[in-house]
Design an enzyme around this catalytic site. Structure first.
Site, short mmCIF file in Angstrom:
data_model
loop_
_atom_site.label_atom_id
_atom_site.label_comp_id
_atom_site.label_asym_id
_atom_site.label_seq_id
_atom_site.Cartn_x
_atom_site.Cartn_y
_atom_site.Cartn_z
N ASN A 154 -43.58 -54.72 -120.23
CA ASN A 154 -44.47 -53.99 -121.14
C ASN A 154 -45.02 -54.99 -122.16
OD1 ASN A 154 -45.76 -52.26 -122.84
ND2 ASN A 154 -43.90 -51.34 -123.70
N TRP A 155 -46.24 -55.42 -121.90
CA TRP A 155 -46.83 -56.45 -122.77
C TRP A 155 -47.33 -55.88 -124.09
CZ3 TRP A 155 -50.26 -59.68 -118.84
CH2 TRP A 155 -49.40 -60.45 -118.03
N LYS A 156 -47.38 -54.55 -124.22
CA LYS A 156 -47.88 -53.93 -125.46
C LYS A 156 -49.26 -54.53 -125.78
CE LYS A 156 -43.12 -53.18 -126.69
NZ LYS A 156 -42.13 -52.92 -127.69
N HIS A 185 -44.14 -43.84 -124.56
CA HIS A 185 -43.43 -44.93 -125.23
C HIS A 185 -43.21 -44.56 -126.70
CE1 HIS A 185 -42.51 -48.78 -127.01
NE2 HIS A 185 -42.13 -49.15 -125.79
N GLU A 206 -43.48 -46.18 -129.33
CA GLU A 206 -44.55 -46.63 -130.26
C GLU A 206 -45.72 -45.66 -130.21
OE1 GLU A 206 -44.78 -50.62 -128.77
OE2 GLU A 206 -42.79 -51.00 -129.60
N GLU A 259 -35.04 -45.57 -123.57
CA GLU A 259 -35.23 -46.62 -124.57
C GLU A 259 -34.81 -46.10 -125.94
OE1 GLU A 259 -38.32 -49.72 -123.20
OE2 GLU A 259 -39.37 -48.16 -124.28
N GLY A 303 -37.45 -53.84 -129.85
CA GLY A 303 -38.02 -54.91 -130.67
C GLY A 303 -37.14 -55.31 -131.84
N SER A 327 -34.78 -54.43 -126.28
CA SER A 327 -34.22 -55.77 -126.48
C SER A 327 -33.48 -56.32 -125.27
CB SER A 327 -33.33 -55.80 -127.74
OG SER A 327 -34.11 -55.51 -128.90
N GLY A 383 -39.96 -55.61 -123.14
CA GLY A 383 -41.09 -55.89 -124.02
C GLY A 383 -41.18 -57.38 -124.32
N GLY A 384 -40.68 -57.77 -125.49
CA GLY A 384 -40.82 -59.15 -125.96
C GLY A 384 -40.45 -60.21 -124.94
P1 PGA Z 1 -38.41 -54.88 -126.42
O1 PGA Z 1 -39.41 -53.67 -126.05
O2 PGA Z 1 -37.87 -55.40 -125.10
O3 PGA Z 1 -39.28 -55.90 -127.11
O4 PGA Z 1 -37.35 -54.32 -127.26
C1 PGA Z 1 -39.08 -52.75 -125.04
C2 PGA Z 1 -40.14 -51.70 -124.96
O5 PGA Z 1 -40.69 -51.34 -126.00
O6 PGA Z 1 -40.45 -51.19 -123.87
#
Ligand code: PGA
Length: 253
Positions: free
Chosen positions: A11-13, A97, A99, A169, A175, A214, A235-236
């Protein structure tokens, strides 16, 4: 060991321009050419979707969007629909998600329409669910997950439930560098699976449920080694081609 194929989704956001996406794939794709037994999904921003689809088309790497509107078309300024994504060759879509729930007012009622619209449009939905820290502290995790899963999947017939991928999640782990422990992740994913199984035992056994929050190279193998955990939404740590390729390899069944 379960017979479910693991899913590793990046997930590159709101990261990576088209040029950045090309540079990532030039490095990443040769690293995952060999047999690895996992389903890899790249979720870039909308504008890079076409390029990523084209570059991944020769390999067994799927591409998903990060959101979509539930209607096929209409007066919804700034939105994108399932048929528009399918036309590009996109194979899936992340829905719900945290966010989007937190910053953009995504509701479970909207998700109850989006999940069937995605499936009907030929997209594999990756439905995100999870509790906040205060909900976990208040012992409300199961109630929150039950409400999200039951509402968001209310429009999906039992015989199609296994076509949905769920990503558990915990919001407090996204994050933040605070990963759920493998025991916490496994126990909670087991609970989500039991919710699905209460409607259809077959779907409960077949549906893929991922962990996200994470996930990093140093915790991926332990999380992915747990029988209930069918992969990860990353994500990250998915922004770096070598790091993400090594996480994919950590899912080796
Ligand atoms: P993260 O994000 O790995 O940076 O915690 C995961 C996500 O939001 O899908």
């Amino acid at each position: 060991m379960s017979s479910r194929t693991p899913v590793l989704a990046a997930n590159w956001k709101m990261h990576k321009t088209i040029a950045d996406a090309e540079a990532f794939l030039t490095d990443f794709l040769p690293r995952v050419e060999e047999e690895h037994g996992a389903e890899i999904v790249i979720c870039p921003p909308y504008l890079a979707l076409k390029t990523v689809v084209e570059l991944c088309s020769q390999l067994n790497v799927k591409v998903a969007a990060q959101n979509m509107h539930e209607e096929p078309e209409g007066a919804f300024t700034g939105e994108v629909s399932a048929p528009m994504l399918a036309e590009l060759g996109v194979g899936g879509v992340v829905l719900g998600h945290s966010e989007r729930r937190t910053y953009f007012g995504e509701t479970d009622d909207a998700l109850a329409r989006k999940v069937p619209a995605a499936l009907d449009g030929g997209l594999e939905p990756i439905l995100c669910v999870g509790e906040t820290e205060s909900q976990r502290d208040a012992d409300a995790t199961e109630d929150v997950l039950r409400r999200q899963v039951e509402t968001d999947l209310a429009g999906i017939a039992d015989d199609r439930l296994a076509e949905v991928v769920i990503a558990y999640e915990p919001v407090w782990a996204i994050g933040t560098g605070r990963t759920a422990t493998p025991d916490q992740a496994e126990e909670t994913i087991g609970f989500v699976r039991s919710l699905i199984a209460s409607g259809s035992e077959e779907a409960g056994a077949a549906i893929r449920i991922l962990y996200g929050g994470s996930v990093k190279l140093d915790n991926a193998a332990e999380l992915l080694g747990r029988p209930e955990i069918d992969g990860a939404l990353v994500g990250g740590a998915s922004l770096d081609p070598e790091g993400f390729a090594r996480i994919v390899m950590a899912a080796e069944p």
